[in-house]
Scaffold this motif. Structure first.
Motif, PDB file in Angstrom:
ATOM      1  N   ALA A  25       0.828  -1.061  -0.049  1.00 12.23           N
ATOM      2  CA  ALA A  25       0.003   0.102   0.137  1.00 12.23           C
ATOM      3  C   ALA A  25       0.845   1.051   0.015  1.00 12.23           C
ATOM      4  O   ALA A  25       2.040   1.148   0.501  1.00 12.23           O
ATOM      5  N   ILE A  26       0.310   2.341  -0.312  1.00  9.92           N
ATOM      6  CA  ILE A  26       0.754   3.758  -0.152  1.00  9.92           C
ATOM      7  C   ILE A  26      -0.094   4.440   0.520  1.00  9.92           C
ATOM      8  O   ILE A  26      -1.194   4.777   0.234  1.00  9.92           O
ATOM      9  N   VAL A  27       0.481   5.106   1.500  1.00  5.51           N
ATOM     10  CA  VAL A  27      -0.368   5.967   2.146  1.00  5.51           C
ATOM     11  C   VAL A  27       0.171   7.521   2.107  1.00  5.51           C
ATOM     12  O   VAL A  27       1.424   7.770   2.159  1.00  5.51           O
ATOM     13  N   THR A  28      -0.805   8.554   1.674  1.00  6.92           N
ATOM     14  CA  THR A  28      -0.422   9.846   1.729  1.00  6.92           C
ATOM     15  C   THR A  28      -0.718  10.591   3.106  1.00  6.92           C
ATOM     16  O   THR A  28      -2.016  10.489   3.283  1.00  6.92           O
ATOM     17  N   HIS A  47      15.388  22.328  -6.789  1.00  9.96           N
ATOM     18  CA  HIS A  47      15.419  23.389  -5.810  1.00  9.96           C
ATOM     19  C   HIS A  47      14.473  23.787  -5.015  1.00  9.96           C
ATOM     20  O   HIS A  47      13.891  24.743  -4.817  1.00  9.96           O
ATOM     21  N   LYS A  48      13.533  22.671  -4.885  1.00  7.05           N
ATOM     22  CA  LYS A  48      12.567  22.672  -3.918  1.00  7.05           C
ATOM     23  C   LYS A  48      12.896  21.916  -2.217  1.00  7.05           C
ATOM     24  O   LYS A  48      13.742  21.165  -2.378  1.00  7.05           O
ATOM     25  N   THR A  49      12.211  22.296  -1.532  1.00  3.18           N
ATOM     26  CA  THR A  49      12.215  21.677  -0.206  1.00  3.18           C
ATOM     27  C   THR A  49      11.682  20.022  -0.367  1.00  3.18           C
ATOM     28  O   THR A  49      10.715  19.897  -0.841  1.00  3.18           O
ATOM     29  N   TYR A  50      12.557  19.296   0.299  1.00  8.96           N
ATOM     30  CA  TYR A  50      12.128  17.747   0.281  1.00  8.96           C
ATOM     31  C   TYR A  50      11.162  17.464   1.559  1.00  8.96           C
ATOM     32  O   TYR A  50      11.569  17.922   2.731  1.00  8.96           O
ATOM     33  N   ARG A  51      10.087  16.904   0.953  1.00  8.34           N
ATOM     34  CA  ARG A  51       9.138  16.556   2.315  1.00  8.34           C
ATOM     35  C   ARG A  51       8.565  15.330   2.006  1.00  8.34           C
ATOM     36  O   ARG A  51       7.714  14.851   0.845  1.00  8.34           O
ATOM     37  N   ALA A  52       8.604  14.210   2.714  1.00 13.51           N
ATOM     38  CA  ALA A  52       8.542  12.738   2.478  1.00 13.51           C
ATOM     39  C   ALA A  52       6.892  12.879   3.152  1.00 13.51           C
ATOM     40  O   ALA A  52       6.576  12.383   4.377  1.00 13.51           O
ATOM     41  N   THR A  53       5.946  12.870   2.067  1.00 14.18           N
ATOM     42  CA  THR A  53       4.517  12.951   2.784  1.00 14.18           C
ATOM     43  C   THR A  53       3.962  11.623   2.245  1.00 14.18           C
ATOM     44  O   THR A  53       2.726  11.521   2.157  1.00 14.18           O
ATOM     45  N   SER A  54       4.624  10.634   1.818  1.00 15.28           N
ATOM     46  CA  SER A  54       3.919   9.362   1.494  1.00 15.28           C
ATOM     47  C   SER A  54       4.728   8.198   2.104  1.00 15.28           C
ATOM     48  O   SER A  54       5.995   8.478   2.798  1.00 15.28           O
ATOM     49  N   ASN A  87      -4.849  10.031   2.230  1.00 15.87           N
ATOM     50  CA  ASN A  87      -5.233   8.892   0.817  1.00 15.87           C
ATOM     51  C   ASN A  87      -4.394   7.512   1.248  1.00 15.87           C
ATOM     52  O   ASN A  87      -3.284   7.384   1.680  1.00 15.87           O
ATOM     53  N   VAL A  88      -5.186   6.370   1.050  1.00 14.09           N
ATOM     54  CA  VAL A  88      -4.660   5.166   1.020  1.00 14.09           C
ATOM     55  C   VAL A  88      -4.987   4.367  -0.416  1.00 14.09           C
ATOM     56  O   VAL A  88      -6.114   4.494  -0.915  1.00 14.09           O
ATOM     57  N   SER A  89      -4.064   3.737  -0.980  1.00 14.80           N
ATOM     58  CA  SER A  89      -4.039   3.040  -2.108  1.00 14.80           C
ATOM     59  C   SER A  89      -3.369   1.856  -2.154  1.00 14.80           C
ATOM     60  O   SER A  89      -2.099   1.770  -1.512  1.00 14.80           O
ATOM     61  N   PHE A  90      -3.785   0.858  -3.055  1.00 10.22           N
ATOM     62  CA  PHE A  90      -3.178  -0.445  -2.931  1.00 10.22           C
ATOM     63  C   PHE A  90      -2.803  -0.743  -4.759  1.00 10.22           C
ATOM     64  O   PHE A  90      -3.709  -1.162  -5.331  1.00 10.22           O
TER      65      PHE A  90
END
Length: 854
Positions: free
Chosen positions: A543-546, A671-678, A706-709
């Motif tokens: 699964a992937i969770v956001t 050149h963007k801030t890294y945000r681990a949102t998943s 969000n939750v996806s499989f």
């Protein structure tokens, strides 16, 4: 004389009806599969193209991050290449935990994306709505009261269901796209009257370009045309983001200026109050005024920080199920390039042998006719009529049957799309090719042998050809083995090598059929192994969770491990092809334990590749499409900006386009801030009930969006149509194997009639005579099966490489049951032919067969 020869031709057919029918059947089977399978791809494309024209599917949908205005609509309509532009309203709502619905505004006079009514009627009143036919799965019926959750986009939230519809925007019968609500999957769509929406801006504008109808949907010509027109449209709207930014800033500034004026006025009033007369109320008013000034300064900063909105131009390939349908069509067309061609080649080869041997057998008759004064033309007419009749009957009937049956049959088996009307294309080129091939196999073989025989003098023709001399074979030189063989076995082995041409032709015929059957099983194995290979061998998460924050953790009993990552959709332009590839970029927060979630294995040696801070790792199909290699560079579009990324490796991957890199290189690129949102999630249980429960538990937690499989997504890889094609190929290959074996055995017996009659006179029993012939057939069959496996492996690999479309890369696997079944099917048919041969050998008239030929 002509009448006499015509009678002779009819008598030739009637006396050898089995041979004539077998010739017709071989050509018929070859032509049927060749024309039928080759027609499937064009017919599927034409059926979709007809549906899209009928429902006026838009070519491009323009949208923006803050919606579109009438000014955008006017700009689009003013573009020369635009034929029609239609704005639309749309919002996605979560009706319940298990239902997410996309709600569109229904326009009675819609010029694009027209609905197709399945049952009931279309909305006429403000309280009426229609649902996607897929909503029936949730128990909805016509007449039901449907309630939407309250939101700011709609004026009313209760409707009466008056009908069910299909939309050309959703060619798939299951996939309705993704969203950031609920479990990430839209369940169905709905249409409510347009006036129900109270949105001040449009969700998008559907666009149809001028004169695209000359190009069929899904073709490279159409994709090239739309791509070029889309670029012109982008150029036309290139100034709109900046204009919208200024408009938003001016609107916000005007509102702020009014607030400023009020503050200034209040400040003047307070300044009039002398310090000695200030009350507590006055002091409180001054404090509020100070706070208001602070807010105004913050608002001014926010107004300056308003970014330009991003404009998006989505082609039809972005519609759920659209690309899957055409990818499947292209895969079938790719299979049709080689498989039916090889099938037809085997049919032609066997027919050529059959006809040429039939003419060769009639040498004495040809010589007698020459001696009686018949011309070469008159003698040849008998065989020309015979072979023409067989060729035209076989190729004509097979082509027509293939054209009328196979494409429509395969179309009816494609249950994963909303197309209901089959529209075929007359395959003139394939019909002509099959007819030419059939006539070459029959008429061509007859003429080639006749030309040789008619050059000889009649006396030579009327004499029997001298039997081929026997020779010592290699097996005889292995004395210990040769001594242990029985007399019958020695005779059989000598005969095998005595008639090398017959041996070669029989082995080739059997090997070709076995190879075709094995190829069919191999294609099915590759299709079936696609998902397991991707999610067992490459990606090991379920699964992937956001989540809303980078440091947000998720917890349930079912989760065994999780990995913090950034997942971003980027765009890549392939070096060949037309449409841009949508690529998923995965950036893990750390390299630690990432191998537990994704195996980054090199293509060359299979060894694991480490994520590097100086480049990106590409999946195999993406690297192939972009002609990228390790050490090279690829052009990507990330966050709407074009960047140039260095390739640090290419990995094995089967489904989807993927890019992997580190946070360091991601920041360098964007050149963007890294945000681990998943979060990549590994679970202990993955059954449907557990997935639903896991999704519910996670969505209850704070910050989970969000939750996806991925493995079980509704838009799972669509390859069902290949299965039906494979089944047809296996059945047809088996039928061809049966006819080929019958024909070759029939030729074998007819050519050796005197030999077989002789051994019967010498006292051989019927079973011994059958064993005498069958022993050779068994050896031919075994050798043919082994050679056929080699042919099957080659054909399978060639076809699966050709069948790779979009982001699909099929695993090159053939499981052992495929080898077993191909051998068993061929062996079974060989056994059936052996039984038929036994009864024919029993009926041999020894006196007639041994009658003097002089």
């Amino acid at each position: 004389m002509n009448r006499t020869y015509f009678k002779a031709t009819i008598r030739e057919i009637s006396q050898s009806m089995g041979k004539f029918i077998s010739i017709v059947l071989i050509i018929l089977l070859g032509s049927l599969l060749y024309v039928g399978i080759r027609s499937v791809g064009p017919d599927l494309n034409q059926s979709a193209n007809h549906y899209f024209k009928q429902q006026k599917l838009s070519d491009v949908k323009v949208s923006a991050t803050i919606g579109l205005t009438n000014r955008d609509l006017t700009s689009i309509k003013q573009t020369k290449q635009v034929k029609t532009a239609m704005p639309f309203h749309m919002t996605t709502l979560q009706k319940s935990r298990s239902q997410i619905v996309s709600v569109y505004g229904y326009q009675k006079q819609a010029s694009l994306d027209q609905l197709k009514l399945v049952s009931g009627k279309l909305p006429r009143r403000a309280n009426e709505m229609v649902l996607d036919h897929k909503a029936k799965e949730n128990g909805y019926q016509i007449g039901d009261t449907y309630r939407l959750p309250k939101n700011d986009n709609l004026r009313r939230h209760t409707f009466k269901v008056v009908g069910f519809v299909n939309s050309p925007q959703y060619i798939s019968s299951t996939d309705r796209g993704t969203t950031n609500l609920g479990n990430g999957t839209v369940n169905y769509f709905a249409y409510v009257p347009n006036q129900v929406f109270k949105q001040k801006v449009y969700a998008g504008i559907a666009v149809a370009f001028k004169n695209p109808n000359q190009y069929a949907a899904g073709t490279d010509k159409y994709n090239n045309y739309v791509d070029s027109q889309k670029n012109k449209l982008k150029k036309q709207l290139s100034k709109r983001p900046q204009e919208r930014q200024k408009q938003l800033q001016n609107t916000a500034q005007a509102k702020l200026n009014r607030q400023k004026a009020q503050v200034v006025q209040q400040e003047k009033q307070l300044d009039k109050v002398p310090n000695g007369y200030q009350t507590a109320k006055t002091k409180a008013a001054k404090q509020k005024l100070t706070a208001a000034k602070t807010k105004i300064k913050q608002a001014e900063t926010q107004i300056k920080a308003i970014d330009k909105p991003s404009y998006f131009y989505n082609e039809r390939s972005a519609n759920p199920g659209y690309q899957d349908y055409f990818d499947e069509s292209h895969s079938i067309a790719a299979i049709a390039i080689i498989f039916p061609g090889f099938f037809l080649f085997i049919a032609i080869l066997i027919t050529f042998t059959t006809v040429s041997r039939m003419v060769e057998k009639n040498r004495r008759e040809i010589g007698l006719m020459r001696a009686l004064g018949y011309t070469k033309h008159e003698i040849a007419m008998k065989y020309i009529i015979y072979t023409l009749l067989a060729g035209i009957l076989g190729a004509g009937l097979g082509s027509v049957l293939g054209m009328l049956t196979l494409p429509q049959f395969i179309f009816s088996l494609l249950t994963n799309n909303n197309l209901t009307q089959f529209v075929g294309v007359m395959p003139w080129s394939y019909l002509i090719e099959a007819m030419i091939a059939g006539l070459i196999a029959t008429l061509g073989s007859a003429l080639s042998v006749l030309m040789i025989n008619l050059r000889e003098v009649p006396t030579n023709l009327m004499r029997e050809r001298a039997p081929k001399a026997g020779k010592r074979i290699l097996l005889e030189r292995i004395t210990p083995l040769w001594k242990r063989l029985s007399f019958n076995q020695k005779v059989s082995y000598r005969n095998l090598f005595r008639y090398k041409g017959r041996m070669l032709m029989t082995i080739v015929g059997i090997a070709g059929c076995t190879g075709l059957i094995l190829t069919g099983f191999g294609i099915q194995n590759s299709v079936d192994d696609l998902v397991p290979a991707q999610y067992d061998d490459v990606q090991h998460f379920q699964a992937i969770v956001t989540v809303d924050k980078a440091n947000r953790k998720v917890h349930t009993d079912q989760i065994s491990a999780q990995k913090e990552v950034l997942i971003k959709s980027v765009t890549a332009r392939p070096t060949h092809g037309t449409a841009n590839d949508t690529v998923t970029m995965v950036v893990p927060k750390t390299k630690t334990h990432f191998k537990q979630f994704v195996s980054l294995n090199s293509l060359k040696n299979g060894q694991s590749i480490e994520l590097a801070n100086d480049g990106v790792i590409l999946s195999e199909k993406l690297a192939t499409d972009m002609n990228a290699k390790k050490g090279g560079y690829v052009s990507l579009q990330v966050n709407g900006k074009r960047v140039r990324a260095k390739v640090s490796g290419v990995i094995k991957n089967y489904a989807g386009h993927w890019i992997y890199t580190t946070p360091t290189y991601y920041r360098k690129l964007t050149h963007k801030t890294y945000r681990a949102t998943s979060r990549l999630i590994k679970t202990r249980q993955i059954k449907k009930t557990q997935r639903d429960e896991l999704s519910r538990q996670l969505l209850k937690q704070t910050g989970v969006l969000n939750v996806s499989f991925p493995r079980y997504a509704a838009s799972a890889l669509s390859t069902g149509g290949l299965g039906s094609v494979v089944l047809i190929m296996i059945v047809m290959s088996g039928a061809l194997a049966l006819v080929v074996l019958y024909n070759l055995t029939n030729i074998n017996i007819s050519e050796r009639m005197r030999e077989l009659a002789t051994i019967k006179v010498l006292g051989f029993y019927d079973r011994e005579v059958t064993a005498y012939v069958a022993r050779e057939n068994v050896i031919f069959t075994i050798v043919g099966i082994v050679v056929g496996w080699g042919i099957g492996i080659f054909l399978h690999r060639f076809i699966m490489i050709k069948a790779q479309t979009g982001s699909i890369l099929f695993p090159m696997t053939i499981h052992y049951p495929g080898y077993l079944w191909s051998a068993l099917i061929t062996g079974l048919f060989s056994l059936i032919i052996g039984i038929l041969t036994h009864y024919r050998l029993k009926r041999i008239e020894m006196l007639d067969a041994l009658a003097a030929s002089e």
